[in-house]
Write a protein that holds these residues in place. Structure first.
Motif, short mmCIF file in Angstrom:
data_model
loop_
_atom_site.label_atom_id
_atom_site.label_comp_id
_atom_site.label_asym_id
_atom_site.label_seq_id
_atom_site.Cartn_x
_atom_site.Cartn_y
_atom_site.Cartn_z
N ASP A 48 137.23 3.54 -37.24
CA ASP A 48 137.41 4.98 -37.38
C ASP A 48 136.66 5.72 -36.28
O ASP A 48 136.06 5.11 -35.39
N VAL A 49 136.68 7.05 -36.35
CA VAL A 49 136.07 7.82 -35.27
C VAL A 49 134.55 7.59 -35.21
O VAL A 49 133.96 7.70 -34.12
N THR A 50 133.93 7.25 -36.32
CA THR A 50 132.49 6.95 -36.29
C THR A 50 132.24 5.71 -35.43
O THR A 50 131.41 5.74 -34.51
N ALA A 51 132.95 4.65 -35.72
CA ALA A 51 132.78 3.42 -34.92
C ALA A 51 133.20 3.67 -33.47
O ALA A 51 132.54 3.17 -32.53
N GLN A 52 134.26 4.44 -33.29
CA GLN A 52 134.72 4.71 -31.92
C GLN A 52 133.68 5.52 -31.14
O GLN A 52 133.45 5.26 -29.96
N THR A 53 133.06 6.49 -31.80
CA THR A 53 132.04 7.30 -31.10
C THR A 53 130.85 6.43 -30.70
O THR A 53 130.33 6.54 -29.58
N HIS A 54 130.44 5.54 -31.58
CA HIS A 54 129.31 4.67 -31.22
C HIS A 54 129.68 3.74 -30.06
O HIS A 54 128.86 3.49 -29.17
N ASP A 86 138.25 15.15 -37.06
CA ASP A 86 137.22 14.14 -36.79
C ASP A 86 135.89 14.77 -36.33
O ASP A 86 134.92 14.03 -36.07
N PHE A 87 135.85 16.09 -36.24
CA PHE A 87 134.68 16.76 -35.65
C PHE A 87 133.38 16.42 -36.38
O PHE A 87 132.37 16.07 -35.76
N ALA A 92 128.23 13.50 -36.58
CA ALA A 92 127.25 12.68 -37.31
C ALA A 92 126.84 11.47 -36.47
O ALA A 92 125.65 11.11 -36.41
N ALA A 93 127.81 10.84 -35.84
CA ALA A 93 127.48 9.70 -34.98
C ALA A 93 126.78 10.18 -33.71
O ALA A 93 125.77 9.60 -33.27
N TYR A 94 127.30 11.23 -33.14
CA TYR A 94 126.79 11.78 -31.86
C TYR A 94 125.31 12.10 -31.95
O TYR A 94 124.53 11.78 -31.05
N THR A 107 133.40 20.60 -26.88
CA THR A 107 134.32 19.70 -27.60
C THR A 107 135.68 20.38 -27.71
O THR A 107 135.76 21.55 -28.11
N VAL A 108 136.70 19.65 -27.33
CA VAL A 108 138.05 20.18 -27.45
C VAL A 108 138.97 19.13 -28.06
O VAL A 108 138.70 17.93 -28.00
N ALA A 109 140.06 19.62 -28.67
CA ALA A 109 141.11 18.72 -29.15
C ALA A 109 142.19 18.64 -28.08
O ALA A 109 142.52 19.64 -27.43
N VAL A 110 142.70 17.44 -27.91
CA VAL A 110 143.70 17.19 -26.86
C VAL A 110 144.93 16.53 -27.50
O VAL A 110 144.87 16.00 -28.62
N ALA A 111 146.03 16.56 -26.76
CA ALA A 111 147.28 16.03 -27.30
C ALA A 111 147.27 14.51 -27.39
O ALA A 111 148.00 13.91 -28.19
N GLY A 112 146.46 13.87 -26.58
CA GLY A 112 146.41 12.41 -26.61
C GLY A 112 145.34 11.90 -25.67
O GLY A 112 144.87 12.63 -24.79
N LEU A 113 144.93 10.66 -25.90
CA LEU A 113 143.92 10.01 -25.06
C LEU A 113 144.42 8.63 -24.65
O LEU A 113 145.27 8.04 -25.36
N PRO A 114 143.90 8.09 -23.55
CA PRO A 114 144.35 6.76 -23.12
C PRO A 114 144.18 5.72 -24.22
O PRO A 114 143.20 5.73 -24.98
N LEU A 115 145.14 4.84 -24.31
CA LEU A 115 145.14 3.71 -25.26
C LEU A 115 145.11 4.17 -26.72
O LEU A 115 144.71 3.42 -27.60
N ASN A 116 145.51 5.42 -26.93
CA ASN A 116 145.51 5.98 -28.30
C ASN A 116 144.12 6.05 -28.93
O ASN A 116 144.00 5.96 -30.16
N ALA A 117 143.09 6.19 -28.11
CA ALA A 117 141.74 6.39 -28.64
C ALA A 117 141.70 7.70 -29.42
O ALA A 117 142.50 8.62 -29.19
#
Ligand code: DHA
Length: 128
Positions: A48-54, A86-87, A92-94, A107-117
């Protein structure tokens, strides 16, 4: 002659496009956006975004270490999320990866990120 002095970190994911992991410009280090890629596999981690942020911070830290710096040298971060829902979890992780005073941040929201991150973070650091 270029004034771009690249940093190459073996412990961070290789670039997935035509960019350097980081570039020195004078006393400032511009770190490319990191996505939650496991440097051992070159693939996005499960999680999830927590693991991804770390994972993103582990990758940024590896780039900084290769440059002789740490996250304590960060002065500005830009955070990209694909879902602003996910903010809170990202925050919380940040907040566990820095001590106060925190770097400036956008912090901004975007339409997409590489590799679907779900999250990508870039930062600027400065040596003393
Ligand atoms: C992952 C990146 N930093 C990029 O594609 O620019």
């Amino acid at each position: 002659m270029t004034n771009r002095q690249p940093v190459s970190a073996a412990d961070a994911p290789k670039a997935i496009g035509p960019y350097s992991q980081a570039i020195w410009s004078g006393q400032e280090l511009f770190c490319s956006g990191q996505t939650p890629i496991d440097p051992a596999t070159g693939k996005l981690i499960d999680g999830d975004v927590t693991a991804q942020t770390h994972r993103v911070f582990d990758n940024l830290a590896a780039v900084l270490v290769a440059a002789g710096l740490t996250l304590d040298h960060a002065i500005k971060c830009n955070v990209y999320l694909v879902d602003m829902a996910d903010f809170a979890a990202m925050n919380a992780a940040y907040q566990t990866r820095f001590s106060a005073p925190f770097p400036a941040r956008t912090t901004v929201a975007v339409a997409g990120l590489p590799l679907n991150a779900r999250v990508e973070i870039e930062l600027i650091a400065r040596r003393a």
